[in-house]
Every structure is written in structure tokens, then in C-alpha cells.
Scaffold this active site. Structure first.
Site: not given
Length: 439
Positions: A250, A240-242
Site C-alpha cells: 500500500a 510504502a505505507d504498508r
């Protein structure tokens, strides 16, 4: 062998240029914040945890060289603002910048310029060790959670993009879970998607899998549904990036369609991410800013044009997976949580049921440590694993007591494995467990 994406010693930072992998292994010197910014922007270094670490370490290198003069606070603030703008979707850099700026401002009230410089450098250098430790916890919790559904069998995992040592300070998140399964002798096979348009799966995950000796197979992104149907996929695990407050996540574009496909095939879908990738300030994925990359990344491969000249291109780097599709859970260094549990878990306000749920996961990683006298040994999950019951009172290695008819006592060991839960919350969970032992 664990691959190194980041090489650091005080005053010196080198990064592995991931644009050249797997054909060339080249480490490049990062001498300034601007070097760090350009390495992040160009994706020579990528992966949300690694972006934050390289960004902050580039600042450390400049500070060690004497940059900032007498107005160190302003220099640090401007540098962090610049670094955060390189790739806005990944939350780790922004979060690290806020925390470091708060630390800097507090320290500046008590220390002179050189003392402040040393304190900031020390804070940044600790990020490396913290990230590796968190990755190992994520990996172990994730592996144990997946294995709890298949007590004896080996497992087959499908992953997307690259989430291993190359995307972190070391060990990895989603690929770290795979690493732990392999170490336990329970990994049957890893399937990794090529991950167009930048081919992080084909170039980087496949590279790590070969280097680590994982049994692994590369597939195109468009083969994922067929692979789930034909190859006995146990779980899909991505990074995950966010991750926002409601659990929307995201991650590299293509993750969303994998989650939909997994839901259709009844395959558990997991997100593996440190708490530093969680952004509770955003309520849902609709609020996430999605980075768009240059069209050339899609129309060319290694500089060679592959698309019809003149075609228009839409090239978002990320997509958002709705929390309803994250059916396995979100794996963090604190444990594995359903999206609905994440916010409470990260803020330390767990309900009694959440405490029990978390402790069950923690206990799975402590082989032969839960004794019948621990109140938690009465849960269905632990009873089925250990073959024990809570019928005989005693003391568990966590220091808990749950004698029939007496108030439960919380041992220091239990408090240590539930660091974000207050003592009253644990006691409430223990009392609830006594009333409802099969809850």
C-alpha cells in the site's frame, strides 16, 4: 543540506508544517498527544516513518511534562490507541504502539512510576536515531542494486509522492536512494510526479530536489507512461505505507498504475521501506484498510474550488500494488529482496540461497573487501564485478575461510552483516557454495 521535518530535544517537539510548503517554512510546536494526533490527521506531518516518530515523540513530550499521574501504563495505552487511529493505513504507528506498549508493560513490573517514565521516554527518543540509520542503509542498498544492472552509466529514476527527509526522521527511503545515487555521481536525472490530489510530489519532492541540488524534472501523474517511453527511465522507486506478508504494498494512490506502466515498458519497479513498514500479520493486500480522505482535497486546490459544484467524489489516499508488479525488489535496511523472499528475510529464516543472495548485495557495498578466499567470491555476480575467482584459497576481511577440501569457517564480520541469519544457516550456505560455486 538535509531538510528537517522534525526538530526534537528532550521535552520539546517541533514539526515542519508541510501543508505550507514550498511557499512558507513554518515549524509548529507539538505540546501534547492531541497536538500530535491533529498534526498527523491533517497531514501537517506525513510519511509512514515520520507519522510514527511524531506520534511517539508527542507522547514523550507529555510524559516529560509529568502527564499520566500514577497510572502511567493506562495513560500510555490510551494515548497510543488515539494516535494509531489518526491514519490507519500507515503501519508504522501501529507497530510502534504495539512494541512500545509491550516494553511499557514489561518495564512496569520492575520499576516505579518515575523510573518507568524515564525508560519509556528513552525508548521513544531512540526511534529518531534508528530511523535515520535504517534510511541510510536502505538508500545505499537500493543505489547499489540499481547500479549493479548498469555498471558504468548514470541512471534516471522516476518516483512518486514524497519519501525524503520530510517523510522520515531524516535522509529518506525512496528519495534516499536517489540521494545516494546523486552522492555517488551516478544520478543523471530524477523525474517526480506531482502526486494529486495533495501534490506531495510538486510541493515536497520538488522542494527537496531543489534544496539538495538534484537534477530533477516535475511531471504530471498522467505523463508517467510517456516519460518511461521517451526519457530512458532506469528504474521506478517508490516508498510504502504498508507492505504485507506476500509483498503486496500500500502506497500513495497512483503507485499501482505506475507499477503496471513500468511492467509494460520493462522498467524495474522498486519499493523502498524500512522493516517497520512491513506487516507480516496480513497475508495479502486485500486485508489492508484504505483510508479515504475528504472530497474537498480533490475538488479544491489551496482552498480554491476547481471542480464543478455538486460532483460526487471518491478520494482514497492509497492503493495497493500487487507483489507480482514489484519487479526490482523491496529495499529494506537488511538488503533488497524479491517479494517472495521478504517474509523469510524479516523473520530471520533465510534459506541457503537467500543468504547467498543477501551477502552478494552486502558485499557490493564493501569496495575491495571480498578476497578470493571467501567462498562467496565464487558467485557469478562477485566474479564479474571484481574480476577475481575463488581459485586461490585465503581469508577475506569478513573472517571467512574456504580452503579446498576443508570445512568452511564463518568469520565474525560475515555474521555482523547478516544479523538475522543464524550461524548454522550461514554454514549451510557456505557448504552449498563449495559444492556449486557458480550457483
Amino acid at each position: 543540506m538535509t531538510l528537517e521535518a522534525i526538530r526534537y530535544r528532550s521535552g520539546s517537539l517541533q514539526i515542519l508544517n508541510q501543508l505550507l510548503l514550498p511557499h512558507e517554512t513554518v515549524y509548529e510546536e507539538i505540546r501534547s498527544v492531541q497536538d500530535g494526533y491533529e498534526a498527523i490527521k491533517s497531514m501537517k506531518v506525513r510519511g509512514a516513518p515520520a507519522i510514527a516518530i511524531v506520534g511517539c515523540l508527542s507522547l514523550s513530550v507529555e510524559l516529560r511534562a509529568g502527564a499520566g499521574g500514577d497510572d502511567l501504563v493506562s495513560f500510555i495505552r490510551d494515548s497510543l490507541c488515539h494516535l494509531t487511529s489518526a491514519r490507519p493505513t500507515a503501519v508504522n504507528m501501529g507497530r510502534a504502539a504495539r512494541e512500545l506498549m509491550e516494553f511499557t508493560e514489561n518495564e512496569s513490573m520492575e520499576k516505579n512510576t518515575e523510573q518507568l517514565r524515564d525508560s519509556v521516554i528513552g525508548w521513544i527518543e531512540e526511534m529518531l536515531e534508528r530511523d535515520v540509520n535504517d534510511n541510510k542503509k536502505i538508500s545505499n542498498y537500493g543505489a547499489q542494486h540499481i547500479l549493479s544492472g548498469v555498471p558504468r552509466d548514470s541512471v534516471t529514476i522516476l518516483t512518486h509522492c514524497n519519501t525524503g527527509s520530510l517523510a522520515t526522521a531524516g535522509y529518506g527511503t525512496a528519495l534516499g536512494v536517489v540521494r545516494s545515487l546523486h552522492t555517488l555521481g551516478r544520478l543523471k536525472r530524477l523525474y517526480c510526479t506531482e502526486t494529486r490530489p495533495y501534490n506531495q510530489g510538486a510541493r515536497l519532492t520538488a522542494y527537496e530536489a531543489v534544496a539538495e541540488g538534484f537534477p530533477a524534472t516535475l511531471i504530471t501523474d498522467s505523463m508517467a507512461a510517456l516519460t518511461m517511453r521517451e526519457k530512458g527511465i532506469t528504474a521506478v522507486v517508490v516508498g510504502a505505507d504498508r507492505v504485507v506478508a506476500n509483498g503486496d504494498t500500500a502506497n500513495k494512490v497512483g503507485t499501482y498504475q505506475l507499477a503496471i506502466t513500468a511492467k509494460h515498458h520493462g522498467v524495474p519497479f522498486y519499493v523502498a521501506a524500512p522493516s517497520t513498514s512491513c506487516d507480516l500479520s496480513l497475508e495479502s493486500g486485500r486485508d489492508i484498510v484504505i483510508e479515504e480522505r475528504p472530497p474537498e482535497e480533490l475538488t479544491s486546490i489551496n482552498g480554491v474550488p476547481v471542480a464543478a459544484p455538486g460532483i460526487e467524489v471518491w478520494n482514497p489516499s492509497f492503493d495497493v500494488t500487487p507483489h507480482q508488479l514489484i519487479t526490482g525488489g523491496i529495499i529494506t535496511e537488511l538488503g533488497v529482496f524479491l517479494p517472495s523472499e521478504l517474509q523469510a528475510a524479516l523473520t530471520g529464516r533465510l534459506t541457503a540461497l537467500s543468504v547467498l543472495h543477501l551477502f552478494t548485495q552486502q558485499a557490493r557495498s564493501h569496495t575491495n573487501t571480498v578476497e578470493p578466499g571467501c567462498a562467496f567470491a565464487g558467485t557469478a555476480d562477485l566474479r564479474s564485478e571484481s574480476g577475481r575467482t575463488a581459485a586461490n584459497a585465503g581469508r577475506c576481511v569478513f573472517g571467512c575461510r574456504s580452503d579446498p577440501g576443508s570445512a568452511p569457517r564463518v568469520g565474525p564480520g560475515l555474521r555482523s552483516v547478516l544479523p538475522n541469519v543464524t550461524r548454522p544457516e550461514i554454514l549451510t550456505a557456505l557448504r552449498d557454495q563449495q559444492k556449486h560455486p557458480a550457483h
